[in-house]
Write a protein that holds these residues in place. Sequence first.
Motif, short mmCIF file in Angstrom:
data_model
loop_
_atom_site.label_atom_id
_atom_site.label_comp_id
_atom_site.label_asym_id
_atom_site.label_seq_id
_atom_site.Cartn_x
_atom_site.Cartn_y
_atom_site.Cartn_z
N THR A 18 0.77 -1.28 -0.07
CA THR A 18 -0.14 -0.18 -0.09
C THR A 18 0.89 1.32 -0.07
OG1 THR A 18 -1.49 -1.27 1.45
CG2 THR A 18 -2.02 1.00 1.36
N VAL A 19 1.82 1.14 0.96
CA VAL A 19 2.73 2.38 1.15
C VAL A 19 3.78 2.48 -0.16
CG1 VAL A 19 4.76 3.05 2.62
CG2 VAL A 19 2.80 2.55 3.32
N GLY A 20 4.33 1.50 -0.56
CA GLY A 20 4.88 1.64 -1.75
C GLY A 20 4.27 2.04 -3.08
N ARG A 21 3.05 1.75 -3.27
CA ARG A 21 2.40 2.30 -4.46
C ARG A 21 2.28 3.76 -4.29
NH1 ARG A 21 -2.42 -2.09 -4.17
NH2 ARG A 21 -1.27 -3.62 -5.50
N CYS A 26 3.25 9.36 -5.72
CA CYS A 26 3.66 10.70 -5.24
C CYS A 26 4.75 11.08 -6.10
CB CYS A 26 3.89 11.07 -3.85
SG CYS A 26 2.73 10.64 -2.60
N LEU A 27 5.72 10.22 -6.37
CA LEU A 27 7.07 10.76 -6.88
C LEU A 27 7.01 10.55 -8.25
CD1 LEU A 27 9.13 8.80 -4.29
CD2 LEU A 27 9.16 11.37 -4.32
N ASN A 203 0.71 2.24 14.71
CA ASN A 203 -0.16 3.19 15.12
C ASN A 203 -0.61 4.31 13.96
OD1 ASN A 203 -0.94 1.96 17.46
ND2 ASN A 203 1.24 2.95 18.13
N PHE A 204 0.19 3.95 12.69
CA PHE A 204 -0.07 5.05 11.69
C PHE A 204 -0.77 4.51 10.47
CE2 PHE A 204 4.49 6.36 13.10
CZ PHE A 204 4.07 7.25 13.94
N SER A 205 -1.39 5.35 9.85
CA SER A 205 -2.24 5.29 8.67
C SER A 205 -1.35 5.12 7.56
CB SER A 205 -3.33 6.40 8.48
OG SER A 205 -2.58 7.56 8.16
N ALA A 206 -1.56 4.67 6.31
CA ALA A 206 -0.57 4.48 5.17
C ALA A 206 -0.33 6.01 4.92
CB ALA A 206 -1.31 3.61 4.02
N LYS A 207 -1.08 6.80 4.87
CA LYS A 207 -0.78 8.28 4.43
C LYS A 207 0.16 8.81 5.35
CE LYS A 207 -4.76 10.44 2.22
NZ LYS A 207 -5.87 11.40 2.42
N LEU A 212 5.90 10.59 6.40
CA LEU A 212 7.27 10.23 6.85
C LEU A 212 8.20 10.06 6.10
CD1 LEU A 212 8.41 10.07 9.73
CD2 LEU A 212 7.94 7.81 9.76
N MET A 213 7.96 8.81 5.17
CA MET A 213 9.08 8.47 4.19
C MET A 213 9.42 9.72 3.11
SD MET A 213 7.80 4.62 3.03
CE MET A 213 7.95 3.33 4.21
N LEU A 214 8.58 10.43 2.83
CA LEU A 214 8.68 11.50 1.87
C LEU A 214 9.70 12.48 2.52
CD1 LEU A 214 5.47 12.41 0.24
CD2 LEU A 214 7.50 11.63 -0.93
N SER A 215 9.66 12.69 3.77
CA SER A 215 10.40 13.74 4.61
C SER A 215 12.13 13.13 4.59
CB SER A 215 9.91 13.87 6.01
OG SER A 215 10.06 12.97 6.94
N TYR A 216 12.32 11.91 4.62
CA TYR A 216 13.43 11.08 4.54
C TYR A 216 13.98 11.30 3.28
CZ TYR A 216 13.23 9.01 9.27
OH TYR A 216 13.08 8.90 10.62
#
Length: 221
Positions: A18-21, A26-27, A203-207, A212-216
């Motif tokens: 889910t997160v990978g997609r 986004c990118l 405790n996090f949603s996919a969004k 968070l990943m985008l900030s890294y």
Amino acid sequence: MKKIIIVIDGPAGAGKTTVGRMLADCLGYRYIDTGALYRGVAFEAKAAELRIDDDSALENFCKTLKFEFVRDKRGVRILSGGLDITEKIRHPEITMLASKVSARPIVRKFLFGLQREMGLKKGVVLDGRDMGTVVFPDADIKFFLDASAEIRTHRRYNDLKSICYQTLDEIERDIKQRDKNDSSRDIAPLKPAPDAIIIDSTNFSAKEVVHLMLSYIKEVL
Ligand code: DC
């Protein structure tokens, strides 16, 4: 902007797909679900009634396989020999067989080459178990996504609802078994790369995880 290789490893149900997609969308990157390749081998081996402990038969069989990822309005699809197997590979029986098939060195060798080829063009998000440790130790950024066994079981239950019926207990049993198989095998076991950013998504949603990943990723870009 420069194009990079992003990898996400982690156990079953941690939310990698889910997160990978979402991250790839986004990118404007390609997304490659490497678990689907192991599932594809399992699906085709079962259809051909191949014994997966017969290395030489397995090696010859792998040479006949042709997988590709394509996009349509439903999202990223996996084709095997031109046929869409996206839903078929999600069945619990194929899921357990994929975990067994993935412990065979001959299969890993075959998919190693394919995954390197798919990823090297950059501008790609790959998810799996050994992306950061074995296949792309040179990735520009590595994430290891984890979550509690309980939340992973619930997520898998929701994913599977539309495909087949499994009780929560059955899903929990399968997830635990796969965690054990995938982390204890001799070759390319599931573990975080030493330089991976570890994210617990319990405790996090996919969004929120994507955010968070985008900030890294912004730091790397
Ligand atoms: O991510 P998934 O549940 O679709 O993966 C199916 C199986 O494939 C999983 O039990 C372990 C294996 N796998 C692997 O060994 N290495 C990968 N890079 C991806 C998946």
